[in-house]
Structures are given as structure tokens and as C-alpha cells.
Design a protein around this motif. Structure first.
Motif: not given
Length: 233
Positions: A11, A14-15, A57-58, A61-62, A195
Motif C-alpha cells: 500500500v 503508492r503513497l 484515502r489513506w 487503503k490501510l 467506505c
């Protein structure tokens, strides 16, 4: 330095921020009643420029990766469950978060469903049993759907789960809902079911850590924050 959880490392590729900043923002978001705008302002005070949408967004993803890691370290729960559902607003409509706690207040499991019926309740019980083993007793309120779901599950079992219907005995899990609702209130509802499912899992994860439900090395007493960060390694 500890090695990163491979899923977390994928992950992070891409951050473009440091792991410390990302994990701090995500933990604050699920641990405290803060909005994304609050987090943006708080990080700016610390000299870190990050947009509120980036924090969101973090988290998306996490959190699934961290929840999976937590499941491997979750302590065993008791065999007497109190189960109930609470309302969560998603895209302007009420959805249903099924939850249960054991007699000591430990979270058994949770599941967000679009409907409140026998099928949703049965899916919740099946998930909870798969993750935690079967209970000896389940206490529910007067819901006919929950009773029917347990009846269907018992029909396939050699040793049936004992069912108690009592609103008074379910106060423990109803009180526990408040910790989750207190955190979701500043979010002003969720924009999508996906979400909502991910962020609620993150909130539940941090709530379980705060209740001492994560295993750690004997003789150590890490803070809730440190336990959360450990899931990334």
C-alpha cells in the motif's frame, strides 16, 4: 527497525508521505471524534501539509490490511454473547451495524448490512462463529428476525446454542454501541457502503485495542497507539 507487514508495504508504495504521518492520521481518525477537516488543520499545525481527502484515502487503503493483522492477534472471547444492532447512516439512508459483546464487554464481531432481517442476522452469526467459535448462549432483544436466524443456525447443529430474549440483559452491548456512534457522529454519514464498512471496521479495531483485546508479548504493556502501529509490522 521492524520489517513492515508486506501488505502494508504494498500500500505504501503508492503513497508519498512517511509511515509515521500516515499511521498517525489514520489512527486519530478512527480513535477520536474528529472530522477529516480537523485532521487537516491539526497536521498543518505540526508543519505537515496534507489534504483531508488524502487522509480519507489513506484510511480506506490501510484499514483493511490492519484489521486483517489484528484478527491474527485478537484475544479469545467468552462463550456468553449479547447481540444487538444499531443504526448507521449511509448515503442518507439508515443501514444496520450488527454487533455482539461477551459478558465481560469484549467485542465479539460486527457486520454492516443494508437490511435488518433474518438473512442479515444469520450472516452476522455465521461470520462471528467462523471467527470466534460457537457461543454457548446468545442473549438478544425481542427481535423476531434475530430469533429466527439463531433458530436456523441451531437446526444445523448437534448442540444447539441457548437463546435468551431479554432487553435488560442486553444493556451491556447497547451501551457499547455508544463508543462507536460517538466516533461516527462527526463523519456526518458515509458516502458509500464500501467506505462505511471499511471505516467502521477501523473504528471497531481501535475500540477493541482500547479494551485490551489484542495479544502482546508477556510482561509488556504497550499503549493503544503503539499496539495500533504494531499492526503495520
Amino acid at each position: 527497525m521492524k520489517t513492515l507487514n508486506p501488505a502494508v508495504a504494498r500500500v505504501l508504495k503508492r503513497l508519498h508521505y512517511s509511515l509515521d504521518v500516515i499511521l498517525t492520521c489514520v489512527r486519530w481518525y478512527v480513535a477520536y471524534p474528529l472530522s477529516l477537516r480537523h485532521l487537516e488543520a491539526m497536521m498543518a499545525e505540526r508543519g505537515v501539509s496534507v489534504d483531508h481527502s488524502t487522509v480519507h484515502r489513506w484510511a480506506i487503503k490501510l484499514l483493511p490490511v490492519l484489521e486483517k493483522a489484528f484478527r491474527l492477534r485478537k484475544r479469545l472471547v467468552g462463550k456468553s454473547w449479547r447481540m444487538d444492532e444499531t443504526y448507521i447512516r449511509v448515503k442518507g439512508e439508515w443501514r444496520y451495524l450488527y454487533r455482539a459483546a461477551d459478558k465481560d464487554g469484549n467485542t465479539i464481531d460486527f457486520l454492516l448490512r443494508a437490511h435488518r432481517d433474518k438473512s442479515a442476522a444469520r450472516r452476522y452469526f455465521e461470520k462471528s462463529i467462523a471467527q470466534n467459535g460457537a457461543p454457548e448462549t446468545v442473549t438478544i432483544d425481542k427481535s423476531g428476525a434475530n430469533l429466527a436466524a439463531l433458530g436456523a443456525i441451531n437446526a444445523d447443529r448437534e448442540t444447539p446454542i441457548k437463546i435468551r430474549q431479554s432487553k435488560y440483559l442486553n444493556n451491556l452491548v447497547e451501551q457499547d454501541h455508544r463508543a462507536i456512534k460517538r466516533r461516527t457522529r462527526p463523519m456526518l454519514g458515509f458516502k458509500s457502503f464500501r467506505c462505511a464498512r471499511i471505516l467502521l471496521a477501523g473504528i471497531e479495531l481501535m475500540h477493541m485495542i482500547a479494551k485490551g483485546q489484542m495479544k502482546h508479548a508477556r510482561g509488556t504493556h504497550p499503549s493503544a497507539a503503539d499496539q495500533f502501529y504494531e499492526l503495520a509490522t
